[in-house]
Motif scaffolding. Structure first.
Motif, PDB file in Angstrom:
ATOM      1  N   LYS A   1      -1.033   0.591  -3.984  1.00  0.00           N
ATOM      2  CA  LYS A   1      -1.151   2.039  -3.801  1.00  0.00           C
ATOM      3  C   LYS A   1      -2.478   2.509  -4.398  1.00  0.00           C
ATOM      4  O   LYS A   1      -2.809   2.172  -5.533  1.00  0.00           O
ATOM      5  CB  LYS A   1       0.003   2.767  -4.482  1.00  0.00           C
ATOM      6  N   GLU A   2      -3.196   3.290  -3.619  1.00  0.00           N
ATOM      7  CA  GLU A   2      -4.545   3.706  -4.000  1.00  0.00           C
ATOM      8  C   GLU A   2      -4.603   4.426  -5.347  1.00  0.00           C
ATOM      9  O   GLU A   2      -5.502   4.180  -6.146  1.00  0.00           O
ATOM     10  CB  GLU A   2      -5.138   4.595  -2.909  1.00  0.00           C
TER      11      GLU A   2
ATOM     12  N   LYS B   1       0.815  -1.210   0.000  1.00  0.00           N
ATOM     13  CA  LYS B   1       0.000   0.000   0.000  1.00  0.00           C
ATOM     14  C   LYS B   1       0.851   1.265   0.000  1.00  0.00           C
ATOM     15  O   LYS B   1       0.402   2.316  -0.420  1.00  0.00           O
ATOM     16  CB  LYS B   1      -0.943   0.016   1.203  1.00  0.00           C
TER      17      LYS B   1
END
Length: 79
Positions: A35-36, A12
């Motif tokens: 990762k968003e 993340k």
């Protein structure tokens, strides 16, 4: 032995190099992330009916912009 929550936290935070043994016994090296800003564009509105496996981690392979997964039991390294 890798802990799921630690691996997910790393994924993340950044793009990681993940090395693991595939089901067929071959070595796989993948640039992967959760990762968003990378995951969000690839997330669809549909939901999965798959049963979850606590040892399986679904990630985005950044080299092909597609979802892939690996099994924690076969994870060799994550950097």
């Amino acid at each position: 032995m890798f802990k799921r929550d630690e691996v997910v936290k790393l994924l993340k935070e950044s793009v990681c190099t993940v090395k693991f043994t595939k089901k067929d016994g071959s070595l796989r090296i993948m640039k992967a992330t959760l990762k968003e800003d990378i995951v969000k564009p690839l997330t669809s509105a549909t939901t999965s009916t798959r049963r979850s496996n606590p040892n399986q981690i679904c990630v985005v392979d950044t080299e092909i912009d597609a979802w892939r997964s690996f099994n924690l039991d076969t994870l060799i390294s994550i950097e």
